[in-house]
Each structure stands twice: as structure tokens, then as C-alpha cells.
Design an enzyme around this catalytic site. Structure first.
Site, PDB file in Angstrom:
ATOM      1  N   ARG A  38       0.834  -1.200   0.000  1.00 55.44           N
ATOM      2  CA  ARG A  38       0.000   0.000   0.000  1.00 55.44           C
ATOM      3  C   ARG A  38       0.874   1.256   0.000  1.00 55.44           C
ATOM      4  O   ARG A  38       0.981   1.956  -0.987  1.00 55.44           O
ATOM      5  CB  ARG A  38      -0.951  -0.013   1.211  1.00 55.44           C
ATOM      6  CG  ARG A  38      -2.115   0.990   1.107  1.00 55.44           C
ATOM      7  CD  ARG A  38      -1.749   2.427   1.396  1.00 55.44           C
ATOM      8  NE  ARG A  38      -1.165   2.638   2.712  1.00 55.44           N
ATOM      9  CZ  ARG A  38      -0.698   3.816   3.122  1.00 55.44           C
ATOM     10  NH1 ARG A  38      -0.730   4.881   2.317  1.00 55.44           N
ATOM     11  NH2 ARG A  38      -0.159   3.948   4.325  1.00 55.44           N
TER      12      ARG A  38
ATOM     13  N   HIS B  11       6.105   4.261  12.719  1.00 53.09           N
ATOM     14  CA  HIS B  11       6.157   4.209  11.255  1.00 53.09           C
ATOM     15  C   HIS B  11       7.201   5.236  10.815  1.00 53.09           C
ATOM     16  O   HIS B  11       6.913   6.429  10.726  1.00 53.09           O
ATOM     17  CB  HIS B  11       4.770   4.545  10.688  1.00 53.09           C
ATOM     18  CG  HIS B  11       4.683   4.565   9.196  1.00 53.09           C
ATOM     19  ND1 HIS B  11       4.040   3.579   8.471  1.00 53.09           N
ATOM     20  CD2 HIS B  11       5.127   5.454   8.278  1.00 53.09           C
ATOM     21  CE1 HIS B  11       4.097   3.862   7.186  1.00 53.09           C
ATOM     22  NE2 HIS B  11       4.756   5.012   7.043  1.00 53.09           N
TER      23      HIS B  11
ATOM     24  N   HIS C 116      10.107   6.871   8.212  1.00 52.42           N
ATOM     25  CA  HIS C 116      10.652   7.020   6.864  1.00 52.42           C
ATOM     26  C   HIS C 116      12.150   7.303   6.985  1.00 52.42           C
ATOM     27  O   HIS C 116      12.625   7.772   8.014  1.00 52.42           O
ATOM     28  CB  HIS C 116       9.944   8.153   6.123  1.00 52.42           C
ATOM     29  CG  HIS C 116       8.572   7.783   5.646  1.00 52.42           C
ATOM     30  ND1 HIS C 116       8.096   8.097   4.397  1.00 52.42           N
ATOM     31  CD2 HIS C 116       7.560   7.108   6.257  1.00 52.42           C
ATOM     32  CE1 HIS C 116       6.869   7.642   4.249  1.00 52.42           C
ATOM     33  NE2 HIS C 116       6.515   7.038   5.372  1.00 52.42           N
TER      34      HIS C 116
ATOM     35  N   CYS D 280       5.742   9.958   0.365  1.00 48.24           N
ATOM     36  CA  CYS D 280       4.480  10.619   0.667  1.00 48.24           C
ATOM     37  C   CYS D 280       4.178  11.592  -0.459  1.00 48.24           C
ATOM     38  O   CYS D 280       4.947  12.538  -0.667  1.00 48.24           O
ATOM     39  CB  CYS D 280       4.535  11.364   2.002  1.00 48.24           C
ATOM     40  SG  CYS D 280       3.023  12.280   2.379  1.00 48.24           S
TER      41      CYS D 280
ATOM     42  N   ASN E 131       9.901   4.407   3.089  1.00 48.74           N
ATOM     43  CA  ASN E 131       9.899   3.866   4.437  1.00 48.74           C
ATOM     44  C   ASN E 131      11.214   3.153   4.710  1.00 48.74           C
ATOM     45  O   ASN E 131      11.984   2.848   3.803  1.00 48.74           O
ATOM     46  CB  ASN E 131       8.759   2.849   4.578  1.00 48.74           C
ATOM     47  CG  ASN E 131       7.400   3.460   4.371  1.00 48.74           C
ATOM     48  OD1 ASN E 131       6.797   3.972   5.294  1.00 48.74           O
ATOM     49  ND2 ASN E 131       6.896   3.404   3.141  1.00 48.74           N
TER      50      ASN E 131
END
Length: 301
Positions: A15, A207, A209, A240, A249
């Protein structure tokens, strides 16, 4: 150094990774990636995003993806939703879990979903009600938790406001998103324990990056602060679309390699994961960014 014996990794490449690729992959390739990841020992895979195809065309066939994948026993397949319509679609498609995202910063939230933070939080309340009716667990993500591309520094109170709304609405977990990769280990080490205090009934997830190469260091700082749940993306895929200059990520294989080297188990087969990384790189037509993959490839030359 106090570290957990085991951590849980959520793979977000299908995703958060693929939605940032310029080329829109056909259904069979998306399904092939998820099916291969399902055989690596991963127990959590973010499979699709139930958004408008006009906004993110790469995710246009989310329901078809969910219908076509071969669900492996013990693997949770997650769908990201931006609003109530997306939640209804995700529930109908049979996801095992829903994730929602609201930015801590007003400017990023408006750029991301064209809503104020207050409007998004109201939508979260309605999504939570839909999840309760369907007995479906859900997770709330606080985007730009460590910094905003438009406003710069984000105050912890803005982060806790969104996180506490999630917990009060019934999220079983709250995740902090380093959307543009500006977090540093000191910041992480300070923020994570305070979040755990702010949402005592919820699990905490990170999460990160890797824009400035700090994602693994930040993961270690989070573990030292008590975190045991992390997101990552195969080969470092991602970014993003609303955060100019943001890279992908943290690579799942890099995270797994580091954790295993420190004696922290993940349940993931690193060799199998590297095989998926190679497959995805060939599929999209370029080598991926993970460091472990590059090191292994160089050692075989």
C-alpha cells in the site's frame, strides 16, 4: 541496553510503497507481491487503500486485490481508509483490520485529505462506529508526528490530541508516523514514553521514513523506550505524495536484519524476504533501496 525479545512488524509496501510508484501495476502483480510476502513469516500486511481512484490511481482496485490474494493462516490483511465511504468499502471487501490517518499538523492534513484536523477526527468517530458494528479492529495513525513539510516543528500536544481521540474512539493501537523522515533518536526516545502514558489502553506502533538515514536509529530508540511494534516497507518502497522530497519507508529487510543481529526475534525469514525484494525490483524495473539487499548482491558478485 534493554531490548524486547520479540517485535511485530507490519509490512506496508503493497500500500504505502506501491502507491508512490509512477507506474500503475496490474492486479496480478499486486496480488503476487502480497502472496509472496505472506510466505515470509510476516503476520501483518497492509494490502490496499480504499481511496478515490482519482486521488491515488495506484490503489484503484483495492477490492479486487482483497478478493484475489491467497490468505495465509495467521496473517492479518489491513486496509487503509480515508473516510466513511472507504471504511464501508474495506469492510465489504473483507479486510481483517482498518487503519485511519489524521495529521498532527493542520496544513498537512488539509493537503492530504482536504479537511481540517477537527473534520478528520469527526470522520474517525464515524469510522469507529462502523468498525464496532462489524466487530473489526482498527488502528489510528498520527501523521507528521515528528515534523511537518509545511509547518516544521510539530508540538507533542498536537500529536497527543489526535492519539487520545483515537484511543477514546476505540482504536486498539495508535501509530506515530514520521511522514517526512525528520525524526531523530532523542526526539523518539522522549515522545514514545509520553505517548504510552497519554493512551494507556492502546498499543503503540512506529512508522519511520528514511529520508535522512535515521530510521533504524529511530527504531532502536523506540525499542529502548518500550515499543515493540513497527511498520516497514519491502526494499524501502514508499514516500508521501503530499510531502515534497520525502523518501521511502525503512526497508523491511534492513529492520529484520538489524533486529535479528541484536537477538530480537521477528518471526520473519530474512532470506525469503530478500527474495521478495528482488522480485519486486525486477517487477518495477529498478533495484530497490534496502542496504541489506545491496550488500548481499555485492557479496555474490
Amino acid at each position: 541496553m534493554k531490548l524486547p525479545n520479540h517485535v511485530t512488524i507490519t509490512e506496508v509496501g503493497p500500500r504505502d510503497g506501491l502507491q508512490n510508484e509512477a507506474r500503475i501495476l496490474p492486479l496480478e502483480q499486486k496480488v503476487a507481491v502480497i502472496d509472496r510476502l505472506s510466505r515470509t513469516g510476516l503476520t501483518r500486511i497492509e494490502a490496499a487503500s480504499f481511496v478515490s481512484p482519482k486521488a491515488i490511481p495506484q490503489m484503484a482496485n483495492a477490492a479486487d486485490v482483497m478478493a484475489a490474494i491467497k490468505r495465509a493462516p495467521g496473517v492479518i490483511y489491513i486496509g487503509l481508509v480515508p473516510n466513511e465511504r472507504g471504511a464501508c468499502d474495506a469492510i465489504a471487501a473483507g479486510v481483517d483490520e482498518i487503519s485511519v490517518v489524521v495529521s498532527a499538523s493542520e496544513s498537512h492534513n488539509r493537503s492530504n485529505v482536504n479537511r481540517s484536523v477537527d473534520e478528520s477526527l469527526q470522520s474517525v468517530t464515524e469510522i469507529a462506529a462502523l468498525c464496532r458494528e462489524s466487530s473489526l479492529p482498527w488502528v489510528g495513525y498520527v501523521s507528521t508526528a515528528f515534523g511537518c513539510p509545511y509547518e516544521g516543528v510539530v508540538e507533542p500536544d498536537a500529536v497527543f490530541r489526535v492519539a487520545q481521540h483515537y484511543a477514546e474512539a476505540g482504536a486498539y493501537a495508535v501509530a506515530l508516523g514520521d511522514t517526512i523522515g525528520v525524526a531523530n533518536p532523542k526526539q523518539v526516545r522522549e515522545l514514545v514514553p509520553h505517548l504510552m502514558t497519554a493512551v494507556p489502553g492502546a498499543e503503540v506502533r512506529l512508522h519511520f521514513h528514511d529520508t535522512y538515514g535515521r530510521a533504524l536509529a529511530n527504531s532502536l530508540a523506540a525499542m529502548e523506550a518500550g515499543a515493540t511494534q513497527f511498520d516497514s516497507s519491502i526494499g524501502g518502497l514508499g514516500g508521501c505524495p503530499y510531502a515534497p522530497g520525502a523518501s521511502g519507508n525503512v526497508a523491511t529487510e534492513d529492520m529484520v536484519s538489524m533486529f535479528h543481529a541484536m537477538g530480537v526475534e521477528t518471526g520473519i525469514d530474512l532470506d525469503a524476504l530478500l527474495g521478495v525484494t528482488l522480485f519486486v525490483g525486477e517487477m518495477i524495473g529498478r533495484p530497490l533501496d534496502g542496504r541489506v539487499q545491496r550488500a548481499v548482491a555485492a557479496s555474490r558478485e
